[in-house]
Design an enzyme around this catalytic site. Structure first.
Site, PDB file in Angstrom:
ATOM      1  N   LYS A   1       0.766  -1.157  -0.119  1.00  0.00           N
ATOM      2  CA  LYS A   1      -0.073  -0.079  -0.004  1.00  0.00           C
ATOM      3  C   LYS A   1       0.785   1.212  -0.001  1.00  0.00           C
ATOM      4  O   LYS A   1       1.820   1.248   0.559  1.00  0.00           O
ATOM      5  CB  LYS A   1      -1.021   0.052   1.248  1.00  0.00           C
ATOM      6  CG  LYS A   1      -1.857   1.153   1.356  1.00  0.00           C
ATOM      7  CD  LYS A   1      -2.964   0.914   2.596  1.00  0.00           C
ATOM      8  CE  LYS A   1      -3.854   2.053   2.595  1.00  0.00           C
ATOM      9  NZ  LYS A   1      -4.483   1.933   4.146  1.00  0.00           N
TER      10      LYS A   1
ATOM     11  N   SER B   1      -9.461   2.053   3.329  1.00  0.00           N
ATOM     12  CA  SER B   1      -8.673   2.931   2.338  1.00  0.00           C
ATOM     13  C   SER B   1      -7.491   1.907   1.577  1.00  0.00           C
ATOM     14  O   SER B   1      -7.420   2.439   0.514  1.00  0.00           O
ATOM     15  CB  SER B   1      -7.990   3.941   3.187  1.00  0.00           C
ATOM     16  OG  SER B   1      -7.109   3.001   4.085  1.00  0.00           O
TER      17      SER B   1
ATOM     18  N   SER C   1      -9.849  -0.399   7.397  1.00  0.00           N
ATOM     19  CA  SER C   1      -9.278  -0.247   5.927  1.00  0.00           C
ATOM     20  C   SER C   1      -8.600  -1.293   5.561  1.00  0.00           C
ATOM     21  O   SER C   1      -7.997  -1.300   4.352  1.00  0.00           O
ATOM     22  CB  SER C   1      -8.073   1.060   6.058  1.00  0.00           C
ATOM     23  OG  SER C   1      -8.810   2.143   6.195  1.00  0.00           O
TER      24      SER C   1
END
Lengths: 477, 459
Positions: A72, A147, A171
């Site tokens: 990420k 997210s 997330s």
């Protein structure tokens, strides 16, 4: 069978025996990305040459020997961009490895690329990215959750064997549920946060996205452990999570919190979850009803604590030392112009909320009160765990929604994390595993465990996974 | 109407540690700009602070030396404000649970002592500004006094005594020129007899202890004059300009910061165990005031001597070692103060050597005057007194038998002086003594020669 569809354990074993090289696996993955990522848009950054060079140099005996892993865009990987999907970090190259990333490297992993996310991990749909929206591989008109939407979509679409994400209020678990993969949020303190660009320091935790529970256990074992660089990481031995998977669920007490099966929850989602619970019962687990009475306050508490911490954490992005700088008349003007141009609207909204919550005259009513209620929420779980070993809930109240459907309504968006937020507030662990489909879209099952009891959470998930085949379903792209 | 000033001081002290407060970078003064930095003290994305336990130890040690109550549970807070010298745009400090509370410097009270990280240093050029982050993250201890001071002289005394304690404890070198000790002052005025405080003004940018005294003297006069003109003092921050010797407004209360303090989530609270506290307590050195009292009581020194010797911890330690092996601690003090102090840094004389020299003089082996000659030789060569006395042939003639012969010679050669003495001129004995010393080529012990002369003349 194409190499890119393998799980981490399968690929690792093939590389170890010499049946497949890391380069072949990496190339297969890069080809898959080249084929489908134009539609999914899971990655922010890729460098084929760099990935193949790492593959050629990879050792063949580590826990992740030669296996490519996607990261990420919020975790520092030395020499790669780290933008947090924000214009304010456009062009920024990380000067060091996050501890979790370093551990992956040491285990032999290939750091293949940067996955898309909501800017600074603020969002539940990956629509708040400065580099475009990631799409749900099951329906490209829908969002992948957030997210860590890029990581979830990449794993679901076989564009990654595994990925790392971060979970502050859901997330990891929420996008894993919406994309139909496994997403694990470890206990606060289990994985070092060093090198994770902070959103809310007391809630953030790094965790893996994988195709099955065994891979999640493997990756957790690699990235866990005390780190002298993170004072909040806990000096506690790391168990063999993979070995713990086989212990079964006979006699296990599964708690169902009555507050989580709410009116208004999608019926098909609830049905999928209820079916899963019966599955466990047939495997010898016992189901007990429990109560988490302060559940209703979780979202409010979260949006005070997380935004307060974020308002300070994001203060360093000022154009002085790195990242975007928009010159103004003086230093204050430069701050304003840089941050005005660099941050997106959701990030600005949360900085303003957090700044307000900490301001003189409001601190006691908002931040301090929120911390007190946070303690009550933590106690809810402590009491509940006296009656059960794990708690099971839907990961989300509904399946993946349409892109743009909630982006105009922050409150509605915030409510999509309603079932995951409490776990972060309590600092405990949780995993989301696929448990079927509703409206032809994946449904996630959340299994919540006591602090540092990832073993029980993973073995509960594994027993379910062994008895079902939902985790083998793949979207057609 | 008579007015009095009320003064409180906020003193920032850089602690003498090898590494910074929250990262492993070295703390050093004068290095090339931005060479003692890392992602942590530059506030890069994703970094975390790790507490320097030695800085906490030195703060607790300071608290113990100053009679503070040490918090067994303390924590870190974020103090939020934007400034280019602040890498994270928040400073890790301590808000409501400082490491130390209470305490005293002489007759002035201390409110609290807390620990925080220093900021970077800004430089302003013709067109641009630059920031040197070498200093950013240096452990910085803030000592806040009670508003107990009433004059610039009080402030001067407080700072001098505080500095003495901190240097003595090895906590900091307190060099104000290097920014190791910095002081802000809060000052207000009120009519004498009034119990309520006036509006306080904060003064910044004072670069020496005498600068603090000058700034306060100016500011107190400014405030009193303003009040006498019927003006109202407003709460504000003023900057002292040492060149022009005036204070001027930096910012007013309306522009005061809301620092939005909240607990630092990246650090665990500080729990001071009983064992650790006991260990630090054992390391507390004797404070200068107590040492002075002990020097007077134990060595029988005048207060002046004690003051001079204790002013420098290494001189005091040297004195104590020399005095320990001597029967004449006052003589040791005299030698240290008059002969050694000025060139103490280059001293090669061991404490025991000095004690030996004093003993040789006291035993009458050499005269005091010869002692100085021996001292000079000892300082230059490092040789022991006995060796020097031997080599230079300085030993006094203290053998009564040998001296008697010389006395007899002197008496025989100077009948007139003998007659004078017997006629009642007591001073004539001094002339005769001089003759004995002359006959001995200066080696005769004058006291012993005098005694033998007196016996023979009276006998």
């Amino acid at each position: 069978m194409s190499l890119h569809t393998l799980t981490v354990c399968q690929l690792r074993d093939k590389i170890r025996t010499g049946e497949v090289s890391s380069r072949e696996a990496t190339q297969s993955l890069l080809d898959r990305i080249a084929t489908v990522d134009g539609k999914v848009k899971a990655y922010n950054w890729l460098n084929d040459d760099d990935a193949l060079a790492q593959a050629d140099a990879a050792k063949k005996d580590g826990a992740l020997a030669g296996v490519p892993v996607a990261i990420k865009d919020v975790l520092n990987v030395e020499g790669q961009p780290c933008t947090c999907a924000s214009k304010i970090l456009q062009g920024y190259i990380a000067p060091y490895d996050a501890t979790a990333v370093r551990k992956l490297r040491e285990a032999g992993a290939i750091l293949v690329g940067r996955t898309n996310m909501d800017e600074f991990a603020m969002g539940s749909s990956t629509e708040n990215s400065s580099w475009g929206t990631t799409r749900n591989p099951w329906d490209l008109t829908r969002i992948p959750g957030g997210s860590s939407g890029g990581s979830a979509a990449a794993v679901a679409a076989d564009e990654a064997f595994a990925a790392l994400g971060s979970d502050t209020g859901g997330s990891i678990r929420q996008p894993a549920a919406l994309c139909g993969c496994v997403g694990l949020k470890p206990t606060y303190g289990r994985v070092s946060r060093y090198g994770l660009v902070a959103f809310a320091s007391s809630l953030d935790q790094i965790g893996p996205f994988t195709k099955d529970v065994r891979d999640a256990a493997l990756l957790l074992g690699v990235i866990s452990g005390h780190d002298p660089m993170d004072s909040t990481s806990v000096p506690r031995a790391v168990p063999d999570y993979v070995a713990a998977l086989e212990r079964g669920v006979k006699g296990l007490r599964i708690g169902l919190p009555k507050e989580y099966f709410i009116p208004g929850m999608d019926r098909e989602v609830e049905a999928a979850v209820r079916t899963a619970i019966r599955q466990w019962e047939s495997l010898g687990a016992e189901v007990v009803e429990i109560s988490l009475p302060h559940t209703d306050y979780a979202v409010a508490v979260y949006y005070l604590i997380a935004t307060a911490e974020a308002s300070a954490n994001l203060a360093r992005f000022d154009g002085v030392r790195y990242g975007l700088r928009v010159k103004g008349d003086d230093v204050i003007d430069t701050y304003g112009k840089t941050r005005g141009a660099g941050f997106g609207s959701e990030v600005k909204r949360r900085i303003i909320l957090g700044t307000y919550a900490l301001s003189a005259g409001y601190y006691d009513a908002y931040y301090l009160r929120a911390q007190k209620v946070r303690t009550l929420i933590r106690r809810d779980f402590e009491k509940a765990f006296a009656k059960c070993d794990v708690i099971v809930t839907p990961t989300t109240p509904e399946v993946a929604f349409k892109a743009g459907e909630k982006s105009g309504d922050p409150l509605k968006m915030y409510l999509s994390d309603i079932f995951t937020i409490s776990v972060n507030l309590a600092g405990i662990c949780g995993v989301s595993v696929p448990c079927g489909f509703a409206h032809k879209l994946p449904v996630g099952l959340q299994i919540i465990g006591k602090a540092f009891d990832e073993e029980t959470v993973l073995r509960t998930a594994h027993a379910y996974e062994q008895a079902t085949a939902w985790h083998k379903e793949r979207p057609v792209l | 109407m008579e007015y009095e000033a009320v003064i409180g001081l906020e003193v920032h002290v850089q602690l003498k540690t090898h590494s910074k407060m929250f990262c492993g970078c070295a703390t050093a003064f004068g290095a090339e700009p931005n060479t003692l930095v890392c992602p942590v003290c530059l506030g890069y994305p994703g970094v975390l602070p790790v507490m320097n336990a030695e800085a906490v130890r030195k703060t607790i040690l300071s608290g113990l030396m100053l009679g503070c109550e040490i918090a067994r549970f303390s924590k870190w807070d974020r103090k939020n404000y934007f400034y280019p010298d602040m890498p994270k745009n928040y400073q890790i400090s301590q808000y409501d649970l400082p490491l130390c509370k209470g305490g005293r410097v002489g007759k002035f009270g201390i409110t609290r002592i807390h620990l925080e990280e220093d900021v970077a240093k800004s430089f302003h050029f013709a067109e641009t500004s630059g920031v040197d982050f070498n200093r950013a993250g240096t452990p910085l201890m803030e000592i806040v006094s009670e508003p107990d001071m009433r004059s610039p002289e009080d402030a001067f005394a407080y700072l001098t005594a505080l500095k003495e304690v901190l240097i003595g404890g090895g906590v900091s070198d307190c060099d104000m020129e290097k920014g190791q000790l910095r002081c802000d002052a809060n000052v207000s005025v009120r009519p004498v007899g009034e119990k309520k405080f006036g509006e306080k003004v904060e003064i910044k940018n004072m670069n020496s202890i005498s600068g603090v005294r000058r700034a306060l003297a100016y500011e107190i006069q400014r405030q009193i004059a303003a009040v006498k003109r019927g003006e109202t003092i407003v709460q504000e921050t003023r900057r002292w300009d040492d060149d022009t010797s005036v204070t001027s407004v930096m910012r007013t209360k309306e522009h005061a910061h809301d620092y939005r303090y909240f607990p630092e989530p990246d650090l665990m609270p500080v729990e001071v165990s009983a064992a650790w506290l006991a260990e630090i307590r054992r390391a507390v050195p004797e404070l200068p005031e107590a040492k002075r009292r002990r020097f007077v009581a134990h060595y029988g020194l005048p207060e002046y001597d004690a003051e001079v010797l204790v002013a420098d911890a290494s001189v005091a330690a040297y004195y104590e070692q020399a005095a320990a092996g001597s029967k004449n601690p006052k003589a040791i003090s005299n030698w240290v103060m008059t002969e050694l102090l000025a060139k103490f840094a280059e001293n090669t004389i061991a404490p025991a050597q000095l004690a030996e020299l004093v003993a040789a003089i006291d035993a009458g082996q050499i005269s005091g005057k010869q002692g100085k000659e021996v001292f000079a030789e000892m300082f230059a060569t490092g040789k022991n007194a006995a060796v020097i006395i031997q080599e230079k042939g300085l030993a006094q003639l203290s053998d009564a038998g040998a001296l008697e012969g010389l006395v007899d010679q002197a008496l025989a050669a100077n009948p007139k002086s003998v007659a004078d003495f017997k006629a009642g001129n007591a001073a004539a004995i001094n002339f005769l003594k001089g003759q004995v010393i002359k006959l001995s080529k200066g080696k005769a012990n004058p006291q012993l020669a005098g005694e033998i002369l007196a016996r023979k003349l009276q006998g």
